[in-house]
Design a protein around this motif. Structure first.
Motif: not given
Length: 181
Positions: A134-136, A158-159, A152-154, A176-177
């Motif tokens: 998921i890319e946010n 400004n998400a 993974k979640i990226t 990953r933030n």
């Protein structure tokens, strides 16, 4: 308002345009035993949900044969409750959720794609299975109450992510933030 019951049948398109372009309210379901109905596009997005439109995917399989674009391109409101959305190859996205869009997942399975979900709008995952990344990004908001994610979640730019439960099974990092929020 339109309701389409697949009743176990398939809609397969070979054109280079969306199989369905929704400007209003479209509900897709499948009341067949085993919910074997399918909608499959070939080249471009399979379903294009325009800004201001509402699309409900309650059952059936939504896919695309070739890896040129996204399976569902959402500019409006997309509610997934039991449908299986899949991108067969590792290119494009199963769901591309734009800055004007809201995606609500209460059940179902979304798999594959370069990133399974690409979000710059709003995504609410109450329950479901996400079969890749998921890319946010941008000003995207990702709210997760419960899910199983095998990728993974990226979170970038400004998400924001609000995760209250669920499981992430990933090789390497799970989240990953790099967001400034």
């Amino acid at each position: 308002d339109i309701t389409l019951d697949l009743k176990g049948f398939s809609i397969i398109s070979a054109i280079e345009d969306a199989v369905f372009t929704n400007n209003g309210t479209l509900k897709i379901t499948d009341t067949s035993e085993g919910t074997t109905g399918k909608i499959s596009g070939s080249y471009n997005k399979t379903i294009y949900n325009k800004q201001g439109a509402t699309l409900e995917l309650n059952a059936g399989a939504i896919t695309r044969k070739l890896s040129k674009d996204n399976v569902v391109y959402n500019e409006g409101t997309l509610n997934v409750a039991g449908a299986n959305i899949s991108q067969p190859e590792n290119k494009g996205y199963a769901i591309y959720n734009t800055e004007t869009a809201t995606l609500n997942i209460t059940s179902g399975q979304i798999t594959r794609g370069e990133k399974t979900i690409y979000n710059i709008g709003n995504v609410n995952i109450i329950d479901g299975t996400i079969g890749n990344d998921i890319e946010n990004t941008g000003s995207g908001n990702l709210k997760i109450e419960n899910m199983t994610c095998t990728g993974k979640i990226t979170n970038s730019e400004n998400a924001s992510i609000n995760m209250a439960g669920g499981t992430i099974q990933s090789i390497g990092y799970a989240i990953r933030n790099t967001s400034t929020n």
